[in-house]
Motif scaffolding. Sequence first.
Motif, short mmCIF file in Angstrom:
data_model
loop_
_atom_site.label_atom_id
_atom_site.label_comp_id
_atom_site.label_asym_id
_atom_site.label_seq_id
_atom_site.Cartn_x
_atom_site.Cartn_y
_atom_site.Cartn_z
N ALA A 213 0.87 -1.18 0.00
CA ALA A 213 0.00 0.00 0.00
C ALA A 213 0.91 1.23 0.00
CB ALA A 213 -0.89 -0.01 1.24
N PRO A 214 0.53 2.30 -0.72
CA PRO A 214 1.41 3.47 -0.82
C PRO A 214 1.81 4.01 0.54
CG PRO A 214 -0.44 3.65 -2.32
CD PRO A 214 -0.67 2.42 -1.52
N ALA A 215 0.87 3.99 1.50
CA ALA A 215 1.17 4.54 2.82
C ALA A 215 2.30 3.75 3.48
CB ALA A 215 -0.09 4.52 3.68
N GLU A 216 2.22 2.44 3.36
CA GLU A 216 3.24 1.59 3.98
C GLU A 216 4.60 1.82 3.33
OE1 GLU A 216 1.44 -2.18 3.39
OE2 GLU A 216 0.47 -2.18 5.35
N GLU A 217 4.58 1.91 2.01
CA GLU A 217 5.85 2.08 1.30
C GLU A 217 6.48 3.41 1.70
OE1 GLU A 217 5.58 0.95 -2.81
OE2 GLU A 217 7.47 1.97 -3.22
N GLU A 218 5.62 4.44 1.82
CA GLU A 218 6.13 5.76 2.20
C GLU A 218 6.72 5.73 3.61
OE1 GLU A 218 3.47 9.20 1.89
OE2 GLU A 218 3.11 8.46 -0.16
N ALA A 219 5.98 5.06 4.50
CA ALA A 219 6.46 4.98 5.89
C ALA A 219 7.82 4.31 5.96
CB ALA A 219 5.43 4.24 6.74
N LEU A 220 7.98 3.24 5.19
CA LEU A 220 9.26 2.55 5.19
C LEU A 220 10.34 3.42 4.56
CD1 LEU A 220 8.09 -1.04 4.27
CD2 LEU A 220 9.30 -0.38 6.35
N ALA A 221 9.97 4.13 3.50
CA ALA A 221 10.95 4.99 2.84
C ALA A 221 11.42 6.09 3.79
CB ALA A 221 10.35 5.57 1.57
N SER A 222 10.47 6.55 4.63
CA SER A 222 10.82 7.66 5.52
C SER A 222 11.87 7.25 6.53
CB SER A 222 9.56 8.19 6.22
OG SER A 222 9.11 7.21 7.13
N VAL A 223 11.97 5.94 6.86
CA VAL A 223 13.04 5.50 7.75
C VAL A 223 14.21 4.97 6.94
CG1 VAL A 223 11.60 5.12 9.75
CG2 VAL A 223 11.93 3.26 8.09
N GLY A 224 14.21 5.23 5.66
CA GLY A 224 15.35 4.88 4.84
C GLY A 224 15.37 3.44 4.37
#
Lengths: 525, 212
Positions: A213-224
Amino acid sequence: MPSSLPLFDSAPLPVATRGPRSTPERWLPTRPLPAPTLWLCLHLPQLPLEVRTRGLPASRACVLVEGEGTRRRVLMANTRAATLGIRAGMPVGAAHALGEVVELERSVEAEQAALTRLAHWAMQFSPLVSLVAPDGVLLEVRGSLRLFQGVEGLLTRLRQGLKQLGYRAQYAVAPTPLAATALARVSARAVVEDMHELPRHLAGLPLAALRLAPAEEEALASVGVRTVGECRRLARADLARRLSPALLDHFDKLHGLAPDPRAALPVPNRFESRLELPWEVSHAQALVTAGERLLHELQGFLRGHNAVTRLLRWRLRDRSGHWQSFELRLTQPGREQAHMLLLLRETLMRMSLAAPVTAMELLVDDLVQGRPGEGADLFGQRPAAQGEAYAAFIDRLRARCGDEALRGVALEAAHRPEAAWRWRQGEGLTLAQRVGARSLSAAGRQARPLWLVREPLTLPTHEGIPHFEGPLTLAPERERIEAGWWEGPAPARDYFVARTPRGGRLWVYKELEGEQRWRLHGVFE
Amino acid sequence: MSLEDLLQRAQVWRAGRAAPGVGLASGFAALDAILPGGGWPTRGLTEILAAGSGIGALRLVLPALARLSREGRWIIWVAPPHIPYSPALSGHGLDLTRVLVVDFPEDERNAAAQSLWAYEQALRFDACGAALLWVDRLPQLRLRRLQLAAESGATWGLLFRPAACAAQASPAPLRLELRALDAASAPAALQVRLHKARGRHAGQCCRLELEI
């Protein structure tokens, strides 16, 4: 590469240097589930375009466009368009400036229908086939490896088949469905047969390949975190708490730590496939490519269902939406694509199109369980192989010459010469059958000509003598033939063998009532 | 290569020597005596050039056709001029289940081309024993094509043509001219003349008496 990698927390990964924290993987050392299954995923990156273009040979530059008005952009371009310099994302106007291109509208429904048919086609390789919408098909292939001589043999067959269908696909084989799916999305070809090898292959996989889900991917990206390997170094508890337990489950399934059963696609009891052509076609011969694609789909479908068929129903849609239909009949139930294609080719050659065609459809609902050539001969009178060759021969003639052109002959139990025989046609031509009663007129005893004239020919007479190539000489014997009362009104006749001046022998009769004409009814050729 | 080798290869034929291979007995001893190989060829084209209808062009080949049909081979009739009359065919011993007639309504656009195509298919079809075609004019190129098809398959190709076609050159290895003798006599007598025969002197004749 350390050998203990399957225990996720035990060793650093090759990508560890790029991770947010250079810590070992934190996940609990759960033993991966035993993996009796092996999954093959076909990923079709060009599906939206191919669905629209595969009906005709790629002779023109085609682009798939998306958007409204001035914001219309190129979504995908075929090879020919790419050589013109057309790229995805380009405004449609710019694409037109580069050369002559065919603009195609995207049709999501057609894509999904095509994907489903591809899955049905793939059932010839595995009984368990499921869809990975919108652009993937997943096959469980562990049981099929032996039949197709291993993964390589299977992939070769698939590649050849897909080429005939008009699709290009990326393949991946892996012990879990999610791993196969994700690997197929990023690489043209990946094979991981062993569960222990899996984590290594997944480590470098970008998270985008998982389609989270885009939200999950973004959240993971935000922690690198951008790859699967990096994600594995996060603490399980953290991951579940900060993101979602579902994500953890997803990762477990990916690695084979949690079961991930897939439901097999239901099996339809008829084949129905439509192919939209990229541009209009006004000669029937140009439909051969589309027909070939449909026949290949059908062949896979029939193989997967262990079925054969006798009747192929085709429909062509013209630009006004009107449908024109025709049929191909097989003398012997079969599924041989080459034979069907030959028949189709012949039929198309004879056909003239009322209006330019925009779509072609194939429908088969006469499905017979069994293999080609099985139990086809009712009476077992001829060796199967010869019967098959004959059936193929008859089909070919029928496709080119039409049904009416092929006939056999048989005897009829009737007294009148014109009723003592009949044509055998259609089904009667191919079933090994009893040829019928002995003729009442007893062919052995009475003189009967080898030729019967289609319509008795009235002969001119001079001084009472009938003429044909000159005056005829009548033999003294006469045979009187009267029709039975049940045969309707037909005057009695006297038949004679007559000789022409050139020595030919004819079968003539004289009507005993009415005008008493002389007529030619047969030739003793 | 020695002379013997050449002769062994059967590419050179010597006049007066029968061609190697065994022909299909015609059912007429006098005819077998003059046919190369002692009978009908089992493949390749045979032209029957008949002077007039009803003189027995079909009866001449019927015993051989009957035997082929009883061996389970197909007899395929392409564009016959009339209806092959099943009571008579069966009376002559033909197995009717092995008879296939291919013809087209006269008003069909390209009936002639279709017939030739069907005939060629029949010549190439292995289970076909004999393919019969009634045709008048044929371009040389088409004839050659048919001869090639007949040689490549295992089918005896019979071409029935009017006697006038004898003047046209033909690649068919066997061409027979048929003529009725003394029209008044009964039973009718037929003269068969070898117009062309690979492996034989042309011009040999025989006289046959044909029952109805």
